[in-house]
Design a protein around this motif. Structure first.
Motif, PDB file in Angstrom:
ATOM      1  N   UNK A   1       0.816  -1.211   0.000  1.00  0.00           N
ATOM      2  CA  UNK A   1       0.000   0.000   0.000  1.00  0.00           C
ATOM      3  C   UNK A   1       0.846   1.256   0.000  1.00  0.00           C
ATOM      4  N   UNK A   2       1.913   1.252   0.804  1.00  0.00           N
ATOM      5  CA  UNK A   2       2.813   2.411   0.855  1.00  0.00           C
ATOM      6  C   UNK A   2       3.507   2.628  -0.482  1.00  0.00           C
ATOM      7  N   UNK A   3       3.890   1.541  -1.142  1.00  0.00           N
ATOM      8  CA  UNK A   3       4.535   1.632  -2.451  1.00  0.00           C
ATOM      9  C   UNK A   3       3.605   2.267  -3.477  1.00  0.00           C
ATOM     10  N   UNK A   4       2.370   1.806  -3.533  1.00  0.00           N
ATOM     11  CA  UNK A   4       1.399   2.367  -4.475  1.00  0.00           C
ATOM     12  C   UNK A   4       1.119   3.833  -4.160  1.00  0.00           C
ATOM     13  N   UNK A   5       1.090   4.172  -2.892  1.00  0.00           N
ATOM     14  CA  UNK A   5       0.843   5.548  -2.473  1.00  0.00           C
ATOM     15  C   UNK A   5       1.974   6.464  -2.928  1.00  0.00           C
ATOM     16  N   UNK A   6       3.211   6.017  -2.791  1.00  0.00           N
ATOM     17  CA  UNK A   6       4.354   6.824  -3.240  1.00  0.00           C
ATOM     18  C   UNK A   6       4.323   7.026  -4.752  1.00  0.00           C
ATOM     19  N   UNK A   7       3.971   5.982  -5.476  1.00  0.00           N
ATOM     20  CA  UNK A   7       3.871   6.098  -6.937  1.00  0.00           C
ATOM     21  C   UNK A   7       2.791   7.118  -7.306  1.00  0.00           C
ATOM     22  N   UNK A   8       1.642   7.047  -6.628  1.00  0.00           N
ATOM     23  CA  UNK A   8       0.551   7.983  -6.898  1.00  0.00           C
ATOM     24  C   UNK A   8       0.941   9.416  -6.548  1.00  0.00           C
ATOM     25  N   UNK A   9       1.655   9.603  -5.424  1.00  0.00           N
ATOM     26  CA  UNK A   9       2.110  10.941  -5.044  1.00  0.00           C
ATOM     27  C   UNK A   9       3.080  11.504  -6.069  1.00  0.00           C
ATOM     28  N   UNK A  10       3.961  10.641  -6.579  1.00  0.00           N
ATOM     29  CA  UNK A  10       4.932  11.064  -7.592  1.00  0.00           C
ATOM     30  C   UNK A  10       4.230  11.568  -8.849  1.00  0.00           C
ATOM     31  N   UNK A  11       3.187  10.860  -9.264  1.00  0.00           N
ATOM     32  CA  UNK A  11       2.423  11.252 -10.450  1.00  0.00           C
ATOM     33  C   UNK A  11       1.604  12.515 -10.168  1.00  0.00           C
ATOM     34  N   UNK A  12       0.974  12.540  -9.011  1.00  0.00           N
ATOM     35  CA  UNK A  12       0.090  13.641  -8.635  1.00  0.00           C
ATOM     36  C   UNK A  12       0.834  14.978  -8.557  1.00  0.00           C
ATOM     37  N   UNK A  13       1.973  14.973  -7.885  1.00  0.00           N
ATOM     38  CA  UNK A  13       2.739  16.207  -7.708  1.00  0.00           C
ATOM     39  C   UNK A  13       3.800  16.414  -8.801  1.00  0.00           C
ATOM     40  N   UNK A  14       3.884  15.439  -9.735  1.00  0.00           N
ATOM     41  CA  UNK A  14       4.868  15.489 -10.822  1.00  0.00           C
ATOM     42  C   UNK A  14       6.284  15.687 -10.261  1.00  0.00           C
TER      43      UNK A  14
ATOM     44  N   UNK B   1      12.008   8.503  -7.948  1.00  0.00           N
ATOM     45  CA  UNK B   1      12.336   7.154  -8.420  1.00  0.00           C
ATOM     46  C   UNK B   1      13.229   6.419  -7.423  1.00  0.00           C
ATOM     47  N   UNK B   2      14.172   7.149  -6.828  1.00  0.00           N
ATOM     48  CA  UNK B   2      15.087   6.514  -5.870  1.00  0.00           C
ATOM     49  C   UNK B   2      14.306   5.982  -4.671  1.00  0.00           C
ATOM     50  N   UNK B   3      13.392   6.799  -4.148  1.00  0.00           N
ATOM     51  CA  UNK B   3      12.580   6.368  -3.020  1.00  0.00           C
ATOM     52  C   UNK B   3      11.697   5.180  -3.366  1.00  0.00           C
ATOM     53  N   UNK B   4      11.083   5.217  -4.547  1.00  0.00           N
ATOM     54  CA  UNK B   4      10.230   4.121  -4.984  1.00  0.00           C
ATOM     55  C   UNK B   4      11.052   2.847  -5.187  1.00  0.00           C
ATOM     56  N   UNK B   5      12.243   3.009  -5.767  1.00  0.00           N
ATOM     57  CA  UNK B   5      13.125   1.853  -5.990  1.00  0.00           C
ATOM     58  C   UNK B   5      13.543   1.218  -4.672  1.00  0.00           C
ATOM     59  N   UNK B   6      13.876   2.064  -3.697  1.00  0.00           N
ATOM     60  CA  UNK B   6      14.248   1.548  -2.372  1.00  0.00           C
ATOM     61  C   UNK B   6      13.095   0.790  -1.736  1.00  0.00           C
ATOM     62  N   UNK B   7      11.887   1.313  -1.903  1.00  0.00           N
ATOM     63  CA  UNK B   7      10.729   0.643  -1.316  1.00  0.00           C
ATOM     64  C   UNK B   7      10.426  -0.681  -2.017  1.00  0.00           C
TER      65      UNK B   7
END
Length: 201
Positions: A137-150, A154-160
């Motif tokens: 859930x946290x991973x999907x949330x980070x991906x959505x935040x990245x898209x939402x705020x543009x 990637x580094x944070x998502x990759x680490x997760x």
């Protein structure tokens, strides 16, 4: 290796996921949020999702309802998961102001959906991995935040993603779950966040 994987299981225990998502939001969002507002959200979330569950676990263990912090059987998971749902609902109604932190509000809506799904599965004796539900859930949330705020995180998502793999490996190595239970947990976590995205993305 066993010691390392055990540490991973403790560090990324499901009780830390709600406060982890809140901290991640305030680190990522470009919106200006005063420190007192951040503290006013993170501190109650920490108390409700970490401190109270720990105290509740000790009480449940003392009366013999649960036997391990990892809640090995499906039966002993029901009470802690039900209590978690109540605490998450308290956060939604009393802690997070929906009018200006809508992204964080729906993150917790997703956590409630995931917890409720896991509780329903327990009544069918399906023990979805709460660890994978949380990190998924946290991973999907980070991906959505990245898209939402543009914003490029990637580094944070990759680490997760790496952490998700480590958590899955730890649960298998410690014989806490089968592969199917891990997959179910991951899917529940990710889908629960994905279902809420359309309301704020």
């Amino acid at each position: 290796m066993r010691v390392f994987l055990t540490i991973i299981s403790y560090l990324f225990h499901p009780i830390f996921i709600p406060v982890g998502g809140a901290v991640a939001y305030f680190l990522i969002t470009p919106k200006h949020t005063p420190l007192d507002v951040q503290a006013g959200n993170i501190l109650p979330i920490f108390i409700l999702t970490v401190i109270i569950p720990i105290v509740t676990y000790l009480i449940l263990k003392n009366i013999g309802v649960v036997h391990s912090v990892f809640l090995v059987s499906a039966t002993e998971r029901r009470y802690p998961v039900a209590i978690q749902i109540i605490l998450l609902l308290m956060i939604l109604y009393k802690v997070i102001p929906n009018n200006y932190i809508i992204e964080l509000y729906f993150y917790f809506v997703g956590l409630v959906l995931a917890s409720f799904a896991c509780l329903i599965l327990l009544f069918f004796n399906i023990k979805a991995s709460l660890h994978l539900t949380g990190v998924g859930g946290l991973l999907m949330y980070l991906i959505a935040l990245s898209i939402h705020f543009e914003i490029n995180i990637v580094i944070g998502i990759s680490l997760l993603i790496i952490i998700t793999g480590l958590v899955a490996s730890s649960r298998i190595h410690l014989k806490a779950h089968t592969k199917s239970e891990l997959i179910i947990g991951l899917c529940v976590g990710m889908l629960s966040q994905l279902l809420t995205v359309k309301y704020w993305l």
